[in-house]
Design a protein around this motif. Structure first.
Motif, PDB file in Angstrom:
ATOM      1  N   PRO A   1       0.814  -1.221   0.000  1.00 36.70           N
ATOM      2  CA  PRO A   1       0.000   0.000   0.000  1.00 36.70           C
ATOM      3  C   PRO A   1       0.846   1.270   0.000  1.00 36.70           C
ATOM      4  O   PRO A   1       1.966   1.284   0.518  1.00 36.70           O
ATOM      5  N   LEU A   2       0.264   2.319  -0.571  1.00 40.45           N
ATOM      6  CA  LEU A   2       0.956   3.613  -0.586  1.00 40.45           C
ATOM      7  C   LEU A   2       1.038   4.209   0.813  1.00 40.45           C
ATOM      8  O   LEU A   2       2.066   4.753   1.214  1.00 40.45           O
ATOM      9  N   GLY A   3      -0.069   4.101   1.545  1.00 36.83           N
ATOM     10  CA  GLY A   3      -0.115   4.740   2.858  1.00 36.83           C
ATOM     11  C   GLY A   3      -0.060   6.254   2.732  1.00 36.83           C
ATOM     12  O   GLY A   3      -0.050   6.813   1.623  1.00 36.83           O
ATOM     13  N   LYS A   4      -0.041   6.910   3.876  1.00 40.26           N
ATOM     14  CA  LYS A   4      -0.014   8.380   3.864  1.00 40.26           C
ATOM     15  C   LYS A   4       1.299   8.890   3.294  1.00 40.26           C
ATOM     16  O   LYS A   4       1.340   9.839   2.505  1.00 40.26           O
ATOM     17  N   SER A   5       2.394   8.255   3.683  1.00 41.61           N
ATOM     18  CA  SER A   5       3.704   8.768   3.251  1.00 41.61           C
ATOM     19  C   SER A   5       3.898   8.558   1.751  1.00 41.61           C
ATOM     20  O   SER A   5       4.419   9.446   1.060  1.00 41.61           O
ATOM     21  N   GLY A   6       3.456   7.403   1.239  1.00 37.99           N
ATOM     22  CA  GLY A   6       3.601   7.129  -0.190  1.00 37.99           C
ATOM     23  C   GLY A   6       2.839   8.145  -1.027  1.00 37.99           C
ATOM     24  O   GLY A   6       3.325   8.613  -2.063  1.00 37.99           O
ATOM     25  N   GLN A   7       1.648   8.491  -0.564  1.00 33.83           N
ATOM     26  CA  GLN A   7       0.846   9.467  -1.326  1.00 33.83           C
ATOM     27  C   GLN A   7       1.514  10.843  -1.317  1.00 33.83           C
ATOM     28  O   GLN A   7       1.525  11.554  -2.315  1.00 33.83           O
ATOM     29  N   ARG A   8       2.052  11.206  -0.172  1.00 27.70           N
ATOM     30  CA  ARG A   8       2.755  12.487  -0.100  1.00 27.70           C
ATOM     31  C   ARG A   8       3.919  12.533  -1.092  1.00 27.70           C
ATOM     32  O   ARG A   8       4.116  13.509  -1.813  1.00 27.70           O
ATOM     33  N   PHE A   9       4.673  11.454  -1.094  1.00 30.33           N
ATOM     34  CA  PHE A   9       5.809  11.412  -2.009  1.00 30.33           C
ATOM     35  C   PHE A   9       5.337  11.398  -3.460  1.00 30.33           C
ATOM     36  O   PHE A   9       5.919  12.058  -4.319  1.00 30.33           O
ATOM     37  N   GLY A  10       4.291  10.629  -3.725  1.00 35.23           N
ATOM     38  CA  GLY A  10       3.772  10.543  -5.098  1.00 35.23           C
ATOM     39  C   GLY A  10       3.372  11.922  -5.606  1.00 35.23           C
ATOM     40  O   GLY A  10       3.738  12.325  -6.724  1.00 35.23           O
ATOM     41  N   LYS A  11       2.631  12.657  -4.767  1.00 30.88           N
ATOM     42  CA  LYS A  11       2.210  14.011  -5.185  1.00 30.88           C
ATOM     43  C   LYS A  11       3.421  14.904  -5.416  1.00 30.88           C
ATOM     44  O   LYS A  11       3.485  15.654  -6.399  1.00 30.88           O
ATOM     45  N   ALA A  12       4.378  14.816  -4.511  1.00 33.83           N
ATOM     46  CA  ALA A  12       5.574  15.669  -4.638  1.00 33.83           C
ATOM     47  C   ALA A  12       6.311  15.354  -5.940  1.00 33.83           C
ATOM     48  O   ALA A  12       6.729  16.266  -6.672  1.00 33.83           O
ATOM     49  N   MET A  13       6.449  14.079  -6.248  1.00 33.19           N
ATOM     50  CA  MET A  13       7.171  13.690  -7.462  1.00 33.19           C
ATOM     51  C   MET A  13       6.406  14.136  -8.695  1.00 33.19           C
ATOM     52  O   MET A  13       7.007  14.578  -9.689  1.00 33.19           O
ATOM     53  N   ASN A  14       5.082  14.038  -8.653  1.00 37.28           N
ATOM     54  CA  ASN A  14       4.283  14.524  -9.787  1.00 37.28           C
ATOM     55  C   ASN A  14       4.489  16.025  -9.977  1.00 37.28           C
ATOM     56  O   ASN A  14       4.647  16.514 -11.103  1.00 37.28           O
ATOM     57  N   ASN A  15       4.494  16.770  -8.873  1.00 37.44           N
ATOM     58  CA  ASN A  15       4.702  18.223  -8.976  1.00 37.44           C
ATOM     59  C   ASN A  15       6.054  18.548  -9.600  1.00 37.44           C
ATOM     60  O   ASN A  15       6.197  19.501 -10.360  1.00 37.44           O
ATOM     61  N   LEU A  16       7.049  17.729  -9.243  1.00 37.51           N
ATOM     62  CA  LEU A  16       8.390  17.982  -9.777  1.00 37.51           C
ATOM     63  C   LEU A  16       8.559  17.397 -11.185  1.00 37.51           C
ATOM     64  O   LEU A  16       9.569  17.655 -11.843  1.00 37.51           O
ATOM     65  N   GLY A  17       7.600  16.572 -11.588  1.00 38.78           N
ATOM     66  CA  GLY A  17       7.681  15.946 -12.917  1.00 38.78           C
ATOM     67  C   GLY A  17       8.689  14.818 -12.964  1.00 38.78           C
ATOM     68  O   GLY A  17       9.247  14.510 -14.024  1.00 38.78           O
ATOM     69  N   TRP A  18       8.944  14.191 -11.833  1.00 42.95           N
ATOM     70  CA  TRP A  18       9.967  13.142 -11.755  1.00 42.95           C
ATOM     71  C   TRP A  18       9.327  11.770 -11.609  1.00 42.95           C
ATOM     72  O   TRP A  18       8.277  11.612 -10.973  1.00 42.95           O
ATOM     73  N   HIS A  19      10.029  10.788 -12.134  1.00 47.83           N
ATOM     74  CA  HIS A  19       9.525   9.415 -12.111  1.00 47.83           C
ATOM     75  C   HIS A  19       9.404   8.882 -10.680  1.00 47.83           C
ATOM     76  O   HIS A  19      10.262   9.120  -9.833  1.00 47.83           O
ATOM     77  N   TRP A  20       8.325   8.159 -10.430  1.00 49.58           N
ATOM     78  CA  TRP A  20       8.197   7.335  -9.213  1.00 49.58           C
ATOM     79  C   TRP A  20       7.313   6.159  -9.547  1.00 49.58           C
ATOM     80  O   TRP A  20       6.551   6.195 -10.518  1.00 49.58           O
ATOM     81  N   TRP A  21       7.373   5.129  -8.763  1.00 48.86           N
ATOM     82  CA  TRP A  21       6.588   3.915  -9.038  1.00 48.86           C
ATOM     83  C   TRP A  21       6.585   3.061  -7.767  1.00 48.86           C
ATOM     84  O   TRP A  21       7.544   3.112  -6.985  1.00 48.86           O
ATOM     85  N   PRO A  22       5.510   2.289  -7.552  1.00 46.45           N
ATOM     86  CA  PRO A  22       5.561   1.369  -6.408  1.00 46.45           C
ATOM     87  C   PRO A  22       6.701   0.370  -6.595  1.00 46.45           C
ATOM     88  O   PRO A  22       6.865  -0.192  -7.680  1.00 46.45           O
ATOM     89  N   SER A  23       7.469   0.180  -5.581  1.00 50.95           N
ATOM     90  CA  SER A  23       8.640  -0.694  -5.675  1.00 50.95           C
ATOM     91  C   SER A  23       8.241  -2.146  -5.867  1.00 50.95           C
ATOM     92  O   SER A  23       7.222  -2.588  -5.336  1.00 50.95           O
ATOM     93  N   ASP A  24       9.082  -2.887  -6.582  1.00 52.88           N
ATOM     94  CA  ASP A  24       9.034  -4.343  -6.469  1.00 52.88           C
ATOM     95  C   ASP A  24       9.595  -4.664  -5.086  1.00 52.88           C
ATOM     96  O   ASP A  24      10.675  -4.170  -4.715  1.00 52.88           O
ATOM     97  N   THR A  25       8.868  -5.446  -4.336  1.00 61.08           N
ATOM     98  CA  THR A  25       9.390  -5.885  -3.038  1.00 61.08           C
ATOM     99  C   THR A  25       9.197  -7.388  -2.928  1.00 61.08           C
ATOM    100  O   THR A  25       8.248  -7.936  -3.491  1.00 61.08           O
ATOM    101  N   SER A  26      10.082  -8.022  -2.190  1.00 61.61           N
ATOM    102  CA  SER A  26       9.938  -9.471  -2.002  1.00 61.61           C
ATOM    103  C   SER A  26       9.128  -9.707  -0.728  1.00 61.61           C
ATOM    104  O   SER A  26       9.581 -10.334   0.217  1.00 61.61           O
ATOM    105  N   ILE A  27       7.933  -9.142  -0.757  1.00 61.91           N
ATOM    106  CA  ILE A  27       7.005  -9.247   0.375  1.00 61.91           C
ATOM    107  C   ILE A  27       5.666  -9.715  -0.185  1.00 61.91           C
ATOM    108  O   ILE A  27       5.174  -9.145  -1.168  1.00 61.91           O
ATOM    109  N   ALA A  28       5.096 -10.725   0.457  1.00 59.56           N
ATOM    110  CA  ALA A  28       3.808 -11.247  -0.020  1.00 59.56           C
ATOM    111  C   ALA A  28       2.696 -10.290   0.402  1.00 59.56           C
ATOM    112  O   ALA A  28       2.477 -10.090   1.593  1.00 59.56           O
ATOM    113  N   THR A  29       2.029  -9.705  -0.582  1.00 66.11           N
ATOM    114  CA  THR A  29       0.907  -8.815  -0.257  1.00 66.11           C
ATOM    115  C   THR A  29      -0.416  -9.579  -0.247  1.00 66.11           C
ATOM    116  O   THR A  29      -1.437  -9.041   0.176  1.00 66.11           O
TER     117      THR A  29
END
Ligand SMILES: Cc1cc2nc3c(=O)[nH]c(=O)nc-3n(C[C@H](O)[C@H](O)[C@H](O)COP(=O)(O)OP(=O)(O)OC[C@H]3O[C@@H](n4cnc5c(N)ncnc54)[C@H](O)[C@@H]3O)c2cc1C
Ligand code: SF4
Lengths: 533, 147
Positions: free
Chosen positions: A160-188
């Motif tokens: 999940p993005l959670g609160k912090s992920g959304q904050r970062f996502g918005k910030a990266m969009n404002n800056l026009g920089w790439h972001w993406w949910p990470s590949d993680t070796s965690i079973a969701t």
């Protein structure tokens, strides 16, 4: 006297487990020797109220601090970055944070593209099927469609993005920089008998739920069921050779400290970028006075970490704290070489959530933010759960003076000489770190941080690479393009030591794909009887 | 290595931790010198015992013998200087204090945290708004093509 085995694997971590599982279908007699123990799910700190405290004792990431009987000491006094690891079944995956990017296609061609270091003798495409197989075996969560990579399909949805992920996502969009949910070796989601992530938020010192893919719960159960034997508390001192320069087996110490000899038709080393050169340098003989398979003199040299640009800030609104897997997003915006910068190559950012209450307090005290006395409580309440952080994982170029040697004095509990690390940050890495810190500060400010800090984290030597590099030229490399030592035709290396360059991503996905690729090469050559030619 | 503190060392330590994290009526929390927390601190010195003893020795020297025996205002002064001069041993001491203080039930509750282990209940993290990714999805590949 132990019966001779066909394949002897040393080390049961990320790469050792993968190679053991892959070779199991040959029905050869396969034995893995591991110096550490199995870790039971109930052993993990997140079962108890002292869950954070144990990060500073028996689950410390630095083996010198952890100092279990199964650890070996490391002289890191002459290194700005300290080696961190875990020694036990699953190796350092017991303690990894499960951030799971792959190398990029360009990482295999750095000499061609940027005129530095060396090209790898293999490429991304060669590894692609093994990446996919490893993703399935490990259980990777993520989201298809990332423009930073050729197409891939993680088998589970992202964390999940959670609160912090959304904050970062918005910030990266404002800056026009790439972001993406990470590949993680965690079973969701529930996966192959493993329970889904419960957001315990304490992945690094082991996952009590079994959602984090350490190899003791991924590859090993299948390898054991297929007939591989795993012997714990077996610490290998040296690999032995005959007069023809072929490996004959190993000398190891068992759980009672008794010396044992184990004969083998072939030996595969999987002890990581520090443990492997240590073992090879300790394996001296008339044939190999400077350590086994070391005619190039490169065993132990070209040690690469990923210099870590840790940057964080505090926001007004309380966020996720340490709930949930800490590393949830990545950015590859600054990954590829940009000629306008004063350095070559690049880095990813990994975006994190906050810290637990104790780590926040210790960290903020050390940084001089958290006072003693009356104000302590007020200040602390403005810090806890208000932190967001990100870190650049900077590509480290191979430099021969960065190296692992044997310490002349320090020894482990079995009397085996311990490794000594000599490492200084290169000029390119220093400039890249500066760039990463500066971009990170911009991101944090855009994400609403009112104060930002950059920090050197000494205990950030979690990626151990390059100390027995791969190549086609026997004078400039230790193993060939399929992991076999140039000098010893029945000796293979499958761990991070064989990396030619480090890339700028966490390495375990690629380490395991490489181990599967080498296992496949071994199987092909077994089938046409060319393995030892 | 001596694994427990002498009575004099324990007295100085208790007086010091009271300076570090005093009780607060505003936040309804005990100080680090509270009986339960201090007992936990003494029990948890473990591999930091040597450093803690070194720090306390330094503190006693700065205090002219006993830190706990100083008048309150002088204690505050010495503690402030010690904070700047204590170095690595004080850092280790401070760490033990914090890792015991910030797991006390009363302190956890005051911070709005449930006093429990993370496993097995875990936590809830919101999925969040995945449409935030839409602009990134529109980007052309950004990885470098290789020859
Ligand atoms: C705190 C931490 C966080 C990390 N986070 C991430 C992350 O988020 N993403 C990522 O990609 N990577 C991460 N890593 C790195 C990751 O764990 C390693 O890249 C990976 O485990 C390396 O695999 P390996 O097979 O080379 O060695 P390891 O997994 O380290 O396994 C080596 C094994 O060999 C055994 N061994 C060594 N010497 C001997 C001997 N002489 N005899 C017998 N056995 C021996 C050891 O006991 C150990 O079990 C992290 C590591 C740590 C410590
Ligand atoms: S956050 Fe998920 S993966 Fe991490 S320890 Fe908890 S359950 Fe395991």
């Amino acid at each position: 006297m132990n019966d001779k085995v066909d394949v002897l694997i040393i080390g049961s971590g990320a790469s050792g487990a993968a190679v053991a599982w892959s070779l199991a279908d040959t029905k050869m007699r396969i034995l893995c020797l591991e110096q550490g123990d199995w870790v039971k799910p109930t052993d993990y700190p997140s079962n108890g109220r002292d869950w954070e405290a144990r990060l500073f004792s028996d689950f410390a990431i630095n083996p010198n601090r952890r100092a279990r009987e199964t650890d070996y000491p490391i002289n890191d006094a002459n290194s700005q970055i300290k080696v961190v690891n875990f020694n036990g079944v699953g190796g350092s995956t017991i303690m990894y944070t499960a951030h799971y990017p792959r190398l990029h296609p360009s990482d295999f061609k750095v000499k061609t593209l940027d005129g530095v270091a060396d090209d790898w003798p293999i490429d991304y495409q060669t590894l692609e099927p093994f990446f996919a197989e490893n993703d399935r075996m490990t259980g990777v969560s993520g989201l298809a469609g990332d423009p930073a990579y050729p197409a891939k399909q993680p088998p589970m949805p992202p964390i999940p993005l959670g609160k912090s992920g959304q904050r970062f996502g918005k910030a990266m969009n404002n800056l026009g920089w790439h972001w993406w949910p990470s590949d993680t070796s965690i079973a969701t989601v529930d996966y192959e008998g493993r329970g889904r992530c419960l957001n315990l938020g304490h992945c690094t010192p082991g996952c009590a739920q079994g959602a984090k893919a350490s190899t003791d719960i991924t590859y090993w159960p299948l390898a054991l069921r297929a007939g591989v034997e795993l012997r714990t508390r077996a610490r290998v001192r040296e690999i032995t050779v005959d007069n023809n320069g072929m490996a004959t087996g190993v000398v190891y110490y068992d759980a009672d400290g008794k010396e044992q000899f184990q004969a083998a038709e072939m030996v595969i080393v999987a002890c990581n970028g520090v443990g492997t050169p240590r073992l090879m340098l300790n394996s001296q003989s008339g044939k190999f006075p400077n350590g086994i398979a070391n005619s190039s003199g490169l065993v132990g040299k070209n040690l690469m970490f990923h210099p870590y640009a840790f940057t964080y800030g505090y926001v007004d609104e309380p966020l996720d704290g340490n709930h949930g897997p800490p590393l949830c997003l990545w950015s590859h915006e600054f990954y590829e070489t940009d000629k306008a910068r004063d350095f070559v190559r690049g880095y990813i950012f990994q975006f994190g959530r906050g810290m637990g209450s104790i780590v926040e307090a210790i960290n903020s005290t050390a940084a001089g933010r958290l006072p003693w006395g009356e104000d302590h409580h007020k200040v602390y309440r403005g810090l806890l759960n208000h932190r967001i952080y990100l870190a650049g994982i900077c590509e480290d170029l191979p430099e021969e003076h960065n190296r692992v040697t044997l310490d002349p004095v320090l020894k482990d509990s079995d009397g085996i000489p311990a490794p000594k690390i000599d490492y200084t940050l290169g000029d390119n890495s220093r400039k890249m770190l500066e760039h990463a810190h500066s971009r990170a500060e911009e991101i944090l400010k855009e994400a609403g941080a009112h104060t930002v800090f950059r920090e050197h984290v000494p205990n950030s030597g979690w990626h151990l690479l390059g100390t027995a590099r791969m190549g086609t030229d026997a004078e400039r490399s230790v193993v060939n393009e399929w992991g076999r030592c140039h000098d010893v035709k029945n000796l293979f290396i499958v761990d991070g030591s064989i990396w030619v360059t480090s890339g700028g991503v966490n390495p375990t996905s690629t380490i395991q794909a490489l181990a599967l690729y080498i296992a496949d090469a071994i199987k092909q050559r077994l089938s046409n009887a060319t393995l030892f030619e | 290595m001596q694994t427990t503190l002498t009575d004099a060392e324990a007295r100085d330590l208790r007086a010091l931790v009271a300076q570090m994290i005093p009780a607060s009526t505003t936040y309804k929390v005990p100080g680090a010198d509270d009986d339960l927390i201090f007992t936990d601190i003494l029990r948890s010195l473990e591999r930091d015992t040597d450093d803690v003893r070194a720090a306390l020795k330094h503190l006693a020297t700065m205090s002219g013998g006993s830190f706990a025996g100083l008048p309150a205002d002088r204690r505050a002064e010495v503690a402030a200087t010690f904070k700047d001069q204590g170095g690595a041993p004080l850092f280790a001491l401070n760490r033990v204090v914090l890792l015991c203080y910030y797991r006390d039930d009363r302190v956890m509750r005051s911070l709005g945290q449930e006093p429990r282990s993370p496993f097995p209940k875990g936590h809830v993290v919101e999925q969040g708004d995945w449409s935030l990714l839409d602009p990134v999805k529109k980007r052309a590949p950004i990885y470098r093509k290789v020859p």
